[in-house]
Design an enzyme around this catalytic site. Structure first.
Site, PDB file in Angstrom:
ATOM      1  N   LYS A   9     -70.249 139.439 -53.020  1.00 51.22           N
ATOM      2  CA  LYS A   9     -69.313 139.810 -51.948  1.00 51.22           C
ATOM      3  C   LYS A   9     -67.893 139.651 -52.475  1.00 51.22           C
ATOM      4  CE  LYS A   9     -69.505 141.042 -47.545  1.00 51.22           C
ATOM      5  NZ  LYS A   9     -70.340 142.189 -47.119  1.00 51.22           N
ATOM      6  N   THR A  54     -75.254 139.806 -49.481  1.00 51.34           N
ATOM      7  CA  THR A  54     -73.810 139.580 -49.617  1.00 51.34           C
ATOM      8  C   THR A  54     -73.203 139.124 -48.297  1.00 51.34           C
ATOM      9  OG1 THR A  54     -73.239 141.897 -49.187  1.00 51.34           O
ATOM     10  CG2 THR A  54     -73.665 141.265 -51.475  1.00 51.34           C
ATOM     11  N   ARG A 164     -53.682 131.904 -29.722  1.00 52.50           N
ATOM     12  CA  ARG A 164     -54.172 132.741 -30.815  1.00 52.50           C
ATOM     13  C   ARG A 164     -53.247 132.609 -32.012  1.00 52.50           C
ATOM     14  NH1 ARG A 164     -52.397 139.106 -29.680  1.00 52.50           N
ATOM     15  NH2 ARG A 164     -50.189 138.680 -29.280  1.00 52.50           N
ATOM     16  N   GLN A 202     -44.716 142.453 -28.338  1.00 54.97           N
ATOM     17  CA  GLN A 202     -43.552 143.192 -27.849  1.00 54.97           C
ATOM     18  C   GLN A 202     -42.450 142.232 -27.397  1.00 54.97           C
ATOM     19  OE1 GLN A 202     -46.728 143.909 -27.228  1.00 54.97           O
ATOM     20  NE2 GLN A 202     -47.061 146.096 -26.831  1.00 54.97           N
ATOM     21  N   HIS A 230     -54.243 141.138 -37.303  1.00 59.18           N
ATOM     22  CA  HIS A 230     -55.217 140.442 -36.471  1.00 59.18           C
ATOM     23  C   HIS A 230     -55.968 139.353 -37.241  1.00 59.18           C
ATOM     24  CE1 HIS A 230     -54.551 143.388 -33.358  1.00 59.18           C
ATOM     25  NE2 HIS A 230     -54.843 144.374 -34.194  1.00 59.18           N
TER      26      HIS A 230
END
Length: 280
Positions: A9, A54, A164, A202, A230
């Site tokens: 991987k 993988t 987050r 924003q 992200h």
């Protein structure tokens, strides 16, 4: 005859946040695994009994980051390589590439390796227009970011969040009279990103642009382009592990792209000189 072969991987992008008190630690790694050994049967007969998927290798990288921590890149690579030496696998090559982040605060960071300073002067007759800016100013904060209250329809799967990781690569251009301090303008962007409690990217864009105008009186307008880089929390429950916002999958595309301009009240109209420029 089957010659030399390996599989694995490549470039698992791991972001590890250590939340030990108010001051967070951030590690950003690309981990590539290459395994070789007694793998003739999978090539010649399609027998997968010796093949560690993988996808399993990727999951192991994430799980080891949680269970063992990262340590130095050499230590983490050795830990993984030794784990993969099992049964048919007689050689494991693990490469760890680390991207450095500089601290802006207790939980805000800047990645400067890709940053570019940009300066443009447009001259016409005796007149001159100045546009300064930055590209690829990569910023990340591990908390103080929310996103909720957005409309939902039958195609909406995104969950609302009050905590987050917020990351972006800022491209900014500011129009001024030739006397604006680049350091003051850049510093305003960084300081605001670090201190601002974000309810959306924003909102953060507008706060950063407004702070730049406040810090630099000769700037008439600033335009910003900020992709949302992200970071998704990895589900470690299949491995019996909890993941309280500590191990993330960094997904580079597709991405949300937030763009906008913040203009000083009463700023002079530059006319067509400025208009042909894209948003950034």
């Amino acid at each position: 005859m089957l010659g030399v072969n390996q599989y694995g991987k490549a470039e698992t992008h791991l972001v590890r946040v250590v939340r030990d008190g108010d001051v967070h630690e951030l590690r950003d790694l690309l981990v590539s695994v290459a395994l070789s050994g007694n793998l003739d049967d999978v090539h010649l007969r399609g027998d997968n009994s010796a093949v560690l998927a993988t996808d399993t290798q990727k999951n192991t990288v994430y799980a080891f980051a949680k269970e063992h921590g990262v340590g130095t890149p050499e230590e983490f690579a050795l830990l993984l390589a030794r784990h993969f030496l099992d049964g048919a696998i007689t050689r494991a090559r693990v490469q760890v590439v680390e991207v450095g982040w500089a601290r802006l605060g207790d939980h805000a960071f800047v990645q400067s390796s890709r940053e570019q300073r940009v300066a443009t002067v447009i001259a016409s007759g005796a007149d001159a227009w100045f546009v300064s800016g930055v590209s690829e100013l990569v910023l990340l904060k591990t908390t103080d970011s929310e996103f909720h209250g957005f409309p939902r329809d039958r195609y909406t799967t995104l969950t609302e969040t009050t905590d987050r990781v917020l990351a972006t690569a800022v491209s900014a251009r500011w129009r001024h009279d030739g006397s604006a301090s680049f350091e003051d303008a850049r510093g305003a962007l960084l300081d605001t990103f670090a201190a601002h409690h974000s309810l959306s990217l924003q909102q953060t864009l507008y706060a950063m642009g407004s702070a730049l105008l406040s810090a630099c009186g000769s700037v008439h307008e600033v335009r910003l382009s900020m992709p949302n880089k992200h970071h998704f929390v990895v589900d470690l429950s299949p491995f019996g592990l909890e993941n309280p916002n500590e191990v993330f999958h960094a997904d580079d595309r597709p991405y949300g792209l937030i763009e906008g301009a913040v203009v000083r009240d009463g700023a002079p109209d530059p006319g067509p000189v400025w208009d042909p420029y894209p948003l950034v």
